[in-house]
Design an enzyme around this catalytic site. Structure first.
Site, PDB file in Angstrom:
ATOM      1  N   GLU A 212       0.836  -1.208   0.000  1.00  0.00           N
ATOM      2  CA  GLU A 212       0.000   0.000   0.000  1.00  0.00           C
ATOM      3  C   GLU A 212       0.865   1.249   0.000  1.00  0.00           C
ATOM      4  O   GLU A 212       0.647   2.194  -0.766  1.00  0.00           O
ATOM      5  CB  GLU A 212      -0.915   0.029   1.243  1.00  0.00           C
ATOM      6  CG  GLU A 212      -1.970  -1.052   1.300  1.00  0.00           C
ATOM      7  CD  GLU A 212      -1.484  -2.352   1.937  1.00  0.00           C
ATOM      8  OE1 GLU A 212      -0.252  -2.589   1.989  1.00  0.00           O
ATOM      9  OE2 GLU A 212      -2.345  -3.134   2.365  1.00  0.00           O
ATOM     10  N   GLY A 268       6.249  -2.044  14.580  1.00  0.00           N
ATOM     11  CA  GLY A 268       5.459  -1.014  13.904  1.00  0.00           C
ATOM     12  C   GLY A 268       4.439  -0.354  14.832  1.00  0.00           C
ATOM     13  O   GLY A 268       4.331   0.875  14.905  1.00  0.00           O
ATOM     14  N   ARG A 269       3.695  -1.162  15.571  1.00  0.00           N
ATOM     15  CA  ARG A 269       2.620  -0.602  16.411  1.00  0.00           C
ATOM     16  C   ARG A 269       3.158   0.039  17.680  1.00  0.00           C
ATOM     17  O   ARG A 269       2.400   0.549  18.497  1.00  0.00           O
ATOM     18  CB  ARG A 269       1.575  -1.674  16.715  1.00  0.00           C
ATOM     19  CG  ARG A 269       2.144  -2.962  17.286  1.00  0.00           C
ATOM     20  CD  ARG A 269       1.134  -4.097  17.199  1.00  0.00           C
ATOM     21  NE  ARG A 269       1.694  -5.384  17.615  1.00  0.00           N
ATOM     22  CZ  ARG A 269       2.329  -6.230  16.817  1.00  0.00           C
ATOM     23  NH1 ARG A 269       2.510  -5.927  15.551  1.00  0.00           N
ATOM     24  NH2 ARG A 269       2.781  -7.380  17.269  1.00  0.00           N
ATOM     25  N   GLU A 354      -3.301  -6.854  17.047  1.00  0.00           N
ATOM     26  CA  GLU A 354      -2.164  -7.387  16.273  1.00  0.00           C
ATOM     27  C   GLU A 354      -1.132  -7.982  17.236  1.00  0.00           C
ATOM     28  O   GLU A 354      -0.416  -8.922  16.903  1.00  0.00           O
ATOM     29  CB  GLU A 354      -1.533  -6.303  15.388  1.00  0.00           C
ATOM     30  CG  GLU A 354      -0.664  -6.902  14.282  1.00  0.00           C
ATOM     31  CD  GLU A 354      -0.141  -5.888  13.275  1.00  0.00           C
ATOM     32  OE1 GLU A 354       0.780  -5.134  13.616  1.00  0.00           O
ATOM     33  OE2 GLU A 354      -0.644  -5.857  12.136  1.00  0.00           O
ATOM     34  N   HIS A 385     -25.829   7.265  21.407  1.00  0.00           N
ATOM     35  CA  HIS A 385     -27.018   7.305  20.565  1.00  0.00           C
ATOM     36  C   HIS A 385     -26.991   6.241  19.485  1.00  0.00           C
ATOM     37  O   HIS A 385     -27.736   6.313  18.515  1.00  0.00           O
ATOM     38  CB  HIS A 385     -27.177   8.705  19.970  1.00  0.00           C
ATOM     39  CG  HIS A 385     -27.334   9.741  21.037  1.00  0.00           C
ATOM     40  ND1 HIS A 385     -28.561  10.073  21.576  1.00  0.00           N
ATOM     41  CD2 HIS A 385     -26.412  10.448  21.730  1.00  0.00           C
ATOM     42  CE1 HIS A 385     -28.386  10.972  22.526  1.00  0.00           C
ATOM     43  NE2 HIS A 385     -27.084  11.221  22.650  1.00  0.00           N
ATOM     44  N   LYS A 505      -1.455 -11.238   2.496  1.00  0.00           N
ATOM     45  CA  LYS A 505      -0.532 -10.470   1.649  1.00  0.00           C
ATOM     46  C   LYS A 505      -0.052 -11.314   0.471  1.00  0.00           C
ATOM     47  O   LYS A 505      -0.021 -10.857  -0.669  1.00  0.00           O
ATOM     48  CB  LYS A 505       0.699 -10.037   2.460  1.00  0.00           C
ATOM     49  CG  LYS A 505       0.460  -8.921   3.444  1.00  0.00           C
ATOM     50  CD  LYS A 505       1.789  -8.507   4.084  1.00  0.00           C
ATOM     51  CE  LYS A 505       1.574  -7.556   5.241  1.00  0.00           C
ATOM     52  NZ  LYS A 505       2.806  -7.245   5.970  1.00  0.00           N
TER      53      LYS A 505
HETATM   54  O1  F6P Z   1       0.731  -5.880   7.782  1.00  0.00           O
HETATM   55  C1  F6P Z   1       0.994  -5.581   9.086  1.00  0.00           C
HETATM   56  C2  F6P Z   1       2.200  -4.708   9.249  1.00  0.00           C
HETATM   57  O2  F6P Z   1       3.358  -5.447   9.080  1.00  0.00           O
HETATM   58  C3  F6P Z   1       2.168  -4.003  10.581  1.00  0.00           C
HETATM   59  O3  F6P Z   1       2.662  -4.769  11.601  1.00  0.00           O
HETATM   60  C4  F6P Z   1       2.953  -2.777  10.285  1.00  0.00           C
HETATM   61  O4  F6P Z   1       2.731  -1.802  11.254  1.00  0.00           O
HETATM   62  C5  F6P Z   1       2.422  -2.420   8.926  1.00  0.00           C
HETATM   63  O5  F6P Z   1       2.226  -3.656   8.292  1.00  0.00           O
HETATM   64  C6  F6P Z   1       3.275  -1.514   8.097  1.00  0.00           C
HETATM   65  O6  F6P Z   1       4.554  -2.012   7.871  1.00  0.00           O
HETATM   66  P1  F6P Z   1       5.718  -1.098   7.342  1.00  0.00           P
HETATM   67  O7  F6P Z   1       5.985  -0.051   8.356  1.00  0.00           O
HETATM   68  O8  F6P Z   1       6.896  -2.004   7.127  1.00  0.00           O
HETATM   69  O9  F6P Z   1       5.262  -0.474   6.050  1.00  0.00           O
END
Ligand code: F6P
Length: 551
Positions: A212, A268-269, A354, A385, A505
């Site tokens: 993406e 990432g999170r 996650e 509501h 994926k």
């Molecule tokens: O698809 C999940 C994931 O791997 C998450 O854990 C991560 O935060 C996100 O995709 C984005 O990954 P990246 O920072 O490598 O683009």
């Protein structure tokens, strides 16, 4: 360790649940006038009232015994020390090092991580000052007025949430937008009214390979280069990258000077407090970003040092285990009574689900208990509501976290009192309900008594801050991070990997090639998927011929 369900603490909790079955919060409050005081903690500026949870002193003792028996404190120390607590990816999870103050040190494998962290923070601060002051110029000599942050998952949710939460502290000179979805609509709508010559694009991706993000980054690059006067060299003035992958960043054509790095030990999170927070820093400035980090660090110290029975993230994590594994709650709601926190539930969804949506233990054995609850939420009072009906009278009780602030950044008449009145009222109604006798006493006809009865005994936690400033936001984020960690430690699962996202994926990659192939592909999916692919191929071909006809 013996299997979790066979531990003495787990067995004791099973028995205790049965004993507690008929106990109502009304009785617990009536029996103990000090309950609210006893079960309230003040931590990092957060007044945390746990008293409306379905627990007694004994429940908490047993949950703390479960934490001891499952080695939560030992795992916590291992995480803070930088041990490889993420064994499937063979790395530590050291987001806590990202907020350690300058001058402190944490040496892992011979490297002082805190020094490296502050080196990046200083570069980020220099860059942000330059953009915010107008000194950083685009390729045609114009200052930056718009920032597009491109990323997804942990490279998006934290930055969006924090930007929205701190909007009242943000520079109104800079327009900051976030693009995450591979749906081209997200990108198109975000740039529609922007001038590329005044726009900075931040590409945020730990791996710099995420489908993406790379698709949107490519679209942004084309958008810039298609604009008047922009040549390849313009990319260096308009693109910066946040990534651990220096090679891919260079391959994309972004100047390595404009890469803000982080490390594989930042999940990432858990990455908002790394370079991933660049857009937040651009919005609120380096000083406010520093306050956010300070709030997180304060909570880290609390989690590491506070005694177990006054340790807020530990207790919140244990309560989540109690509701999910002993009281059968499959879901949990987070309800911010603060409009600026409207993306907080979405952020917490990734953090919690996650991390802990896992079905095997660290040892790879199937778990024999429920792990992460389904987490969701919306700001109050809006939710009242729509879905609150189910909270009060649905068949399944589940825990709710109510988050509010004593003061608001936007006083409008007495609306802040109205907001807080609603928050307090909801927790009261959920806990105590309204009995059939009380309804009858109001003269309600008998046929409506059952309809209008509220059972109560529905658990909630109230988290009240003074005001939503960067420091309090940091503390709130770290509070939930450590609660999620506590749950994982009890469940003996790894909260730092996410293998469950991989299959989708892989399949998407294969199907994307099939959707766009010139030659009719040989489809070998199941019958349903084959038909869906065929439908899109037909639509593509029809669209192609329609476009051809209209030319
Ligand atoms: O698809 C999940 C994931 O791997 C998450 O854990 C991560 O935060 C996100 O995709 C984005 O990954 P990246 O920072 O490598 O683009």
């Amino acid at each position: 360790m013996s299997r979790l369900r066979q531990t003495a603490a787990w067995q004791a909790l099973e028995g205790h649940r049965v004993e507690l079955d008929d106990t109502h919060l009304r009785e617990l409050f009536a029996a103990d006038p000090d309950r609210a005081k006893r079960l309230t903690l003040e931590v990092a500026g957060i007044h945390a009232d746990l008293s409306k949870n379905l627990v007694t002193a004994e429940t908490l003792e047993l949950l703390l015994a479960l934490a001891r028996e499952t080695g939560v404190a030992e795992r916590r120390e291992a995480m803070f020390r930088g041990e490889r607590v993420n064994p499937t990816e063979d790395r530590p999870a050291l987001h806590t090092a990202l907020r350690m103050p300058r001058g402190e040190s944490l040496v892992v494998d011979g490297v002082d991580l805190v020094a490296e962290v502050h080196e990046v923070l200083d570069r980020m601060a220099g860059f942000c000052r330059s953009v915010r002051s107008g000194a950083w110029l685009g390729h045609s000599g114009r200052p930056i007025r718009n920032v597009i942050h491109i990323g997804i998952g942990g490279s998006d949710l934290g930055p969006v949430m924090a930007y929205e939460a701190l909007r009242h502290r943000a520079s109104r000179e800079l327009r900051i937008r976030f693009v995450s979805n591979v749906d081209g609509t997200d990108f198109s709508e975000s740039v529609r009214d922007l001038d590329p010559a005044e726009t900075l694009v931040i590409v945020s991706s730990k791996t710099f390979t995420t489908l993406e993000t790379m698709a949107n980054a490519g679209a942004a690059r084309r958008w810039l280069l298609d604009s008047a006067g922009a040549e390849e060299a313009a990319v260096a003035r308009h693109f910066v990258a946040i990534s651990t992958n220096a090679d891919e960043v260079a391959g994309f054509g972004i100047d390595t000077e404009n890469r803000f790095g982080f490390w594989d030990w930042v999940g990432g999170r858990y990455s908002l407090d790394s370079a991933v927070g660049l857009s937040t820093m651009l919005a609120v400035g380096p000083e406010a970003f520093g306050e956010l980090l300070a709030g997180m660090h304060e909570l880290d110290l609390h989690f590491r040092e506070a005694p177990a029975e006054r340790n807020l993230p530990l207790l919140m994590g244990l309560l989540a285990v109690w509701y999910g594994d002993f009281l059968g709650a499959q879901t949990a709601a987070v309800l911010p009574y603060e409009q600026y926190l409207h993306r907080f539930p979405a952020y917490l969804q990734q953090l919690s689900m996650e991390s802990n949506g896992k079905r095997v233990t660290l040892a790879g054995e199937p778990v024999e208990y429920q792990t992460a609850a389904i987490l969701w939420g919306e700001p109050g009072t809006n939710g009242q509501h729509s879905f609150f009906q189910l909270l009060h009278q649905g068949t399944q009780p589940f825990p709710c976290d109510f988050i509010g602030f004593l003061e608001t950044a936007n006083p409008v008449g007495d609306q802040h009192d109205l907001l807080l009145a609603n928050l307090f009222a909801q927790t009261e109604a959920l806990a105590f309900g309204k009995t059939a006798e009380e309804i009858r006493a109001e003269g309600i006809p008998e046929r409506l008594v059952a309809q209008q009865t509220f059972p109560g005994n529905r658990p909630s936690t109230t988290l009240l801050g003074h005001r939503l400033d960067p420091r309090t936001l940091g503390a709130l984020i770290a509070l939930y991070e450590h609660s999620v960690f506590t749950q994982a430690a009890v469940w003996q699962i790894n909260p730092f990997d996410q293998w469950g996202v991989e299959l989708g994926k892989q399949l998407a990659k294969r199907i994307a090639a099939e959707l766009t192939a010139e030659q009719e592909p040989e489809l070998s999916h199941d019958a349903s998927t084959n038909r869906l692919i065929a439908l899109r191929r037909q639509a593509r071909q029809a669209g192609g011929s329609a476009a051809g006809r209209s030319r």
